[in-house]
Design a protein around this motif. Sequence first.
Motif, short mmCIF file in Angstrom:
data_model
loop_
_atom_site.label_atom_id
_atom_site.label_comp_id
_atom_site.label_asym_id
_atom_site.label_seq_id
_atom_site.Cartn_x
_atom_site.Cartn_y
_atom_site.Cartn_z
N UNK A 200 0.86 -1.18 0.00
CA UNK A 200 0.00 0.00 0.00
C UNK A 200 0.90 1.23 0.00
N UNK A 201 0.73 2.10 -0.99
CA UNK A 201 1.56 3.30 -1.12
C UNK A 201 0.83 4.51 -0.53
N UNK A 202 1.47 5.17 0.41
CA UNK A 202 0.92 6.38 0.99
C UNK A 202 1.81 7.57 0.75
N UNK A 203 1.66 8.59 1.59
CA UNK A 203 2.56 9.75 1.54
C UNK A 203 3.00 9.99 2.98
N UNK A 215 -1.88 8.12 5.15
CA UNK A 215 -1.34 7.11 6.06
C UNK A 215 -1.60 5.69 5.53
N UNK A 216 -0.57 5.00 5.08
CA UNK A 216 -0.78 3.66 4.54
C UNK A 216 -1.09 2.63 5.63
N UNK A 217 -0.74 2.93 6.90
CA UNK A 217 -1.02 2.00 7.98
C UNK A 217 -2.53 1.91 8.21
N UNK A 218 -3.20 3.04 8.23
CA UNK A 218 -4.65 3.04 8.40
C UNK A 218 -5.32 2.31 7.23
N UNK A 219 -4.85 2.58 6.03
CA UNK A 219 -5.42 1.91 4.85
C UNK A 219 -5.19 0.40 4.93
N UNK A 220 -3.99 0.01 5.34
CA UNK A 220 -3.70 -1.42 5.46
C UNK A 220 -4.59 -2.07 6.50
N UNK A 221 -4.86 -1.35 7.61
CA UNK A 221 -5.73 -1.90 8.65
C UNK A 221 -7.15 -2.12 8.12
N UNK A 222 -7.67 -1.15 7.39
CA UNK A 222 -8.99 -1.33 6.77
C UNK A 222 -8.97 -2.50 5.79
N UNK A 292 -10.20 4.86 -1.88
CA UNK A 292 -10.98 5.56 -0.86
C UNK A 292 -10.09 6.41 0.04
N UNK A 293 -8.86 5.93 0.29
CA UNK A 293 -7.94 6.65 1.17
C UNK A 293 -7.20 7.77 0.45
N UNK A 294 -7.31 7.84 -0.87
CA UNK A 294 -6.58 8.85 -1.62
C UNK A 294 -5.11 8.55 -1.77
N UNK A 295 -4.76 7.29 -1.83
CA UNK A 295 -3.36 6.90 -2.01
C UNK A 295 -2.84 7.47 -3.32
#
Length: 416
Positions: A200-203, A215-222, A292-295
């Motif tokens: 999962x790629x975040x910023x 935050x890719x951690x939150x996205x990964x948790x979802x 949905x997370x805007x990655x």
Amino acid sequence: MTSAAARAARAARDLTADLPVPELEELYRDLHRHPELSLREHRTAGKLAARLRAAGFETAEGVGGTGVVGVLRGGDGPAVLLRADMDALPVAERTGLPYASEADGVMHACGHDLHVTWLAGAAEALAAGRDTWNGTLLVVGQPAEESGQGAARMVADGLYERFGRPDVLLGQHATPGPAGLYPHAPGLIMSASTDVDIVVHGRGGHGSRPEATVDPVVTAAYLVTRLQSVVSRELAAREAAVLTVGRIEAGTRHNIIPSEARIALNLRTQSEEVRTRMLAAIRRIALGECMAAGCPREPDITLGSTFPVTVNDAGTDAAVAAVHREVFGADTVFDPGPAMGSEDFPQLALGSIPYSYWFVTSTPAEVWEKAPGDGFEEKFAAVPSNHSPHFAPDLSVIAPGVRTLVSGALALLAPA
């Protein structure tokens, strides 16, 4: 008239009447003390190869990396291949055994040390009794079963071109359960397995300014939570499957929002159609959560190790199960239904060679009796399983495990 199974059983009893059990037990303890990871099984392979040479087998090492092949020719008749896997796991042992692993963080937590011991004992017994059978015996010590590489590597390295193509394959595996049972299934016995890696790629940024990051951690948790609904909400109740998230990795410090998160998961399925649907669902959910997370970009989704389903040839398995009933008693052999575990053993079959693959239960009697629960299933779930740091097969199964291979081989080789 005496049945073929009864004749093979009688011959197997004769060939295994004087097994060197103390010596085989010491071999097992030695292998358990010195486990080796996939494609590093040099010491284990050398131990097996030395015993095969001493028994009179034409022996080769280094097949497919660290594989061992022994060939014993005994006149006209079928070619039967006996296989044992040799590799250990990156598991820190917690059994407390006096012969516990001496390798840091590596353990024979799946019983492959027992498999090698069984194979060595069976090869020696069949070699000593070669006047009782006709055909060709191929003995294979296979590396890298745990990583799903070993069988394919041996085939690619010319296993059958160099040593002859077998007519039938035999394999077995130690499993939890009260010692003294030999489960067989005439068809599907083990499931397919597929590893999937997701990035999962975040910023990234400072933990005090989450508004400036993705935050890719939150996205990964979802994503992990959402993935749990694939089996429960997208498969019919009659379709068996398991989805396990085995690893999540992200970040370096408490106050740093990382730029990526990594998820490693595993699928267990019993049909290609279900596997295809589950992989499609994983891709859809991963893309949807990241969107949905805007990655800043789509997730990377990579397929890793894949194991095929293990499907016994009904006729071959019936012949082997029949001789096991003769040797050990009718009540010791039963159909457990397909397990969710996986094997690369079918890759040796090349899609056409018939095979029989069965289990040998190995839980010590005292461990089984003390396990909580009243019925078989409750106790089965409570005792140490394969891949557990507490997995410790009973030494009493060494001789029976040799007899299962010897009797299975004699059921398929031509009698002298």
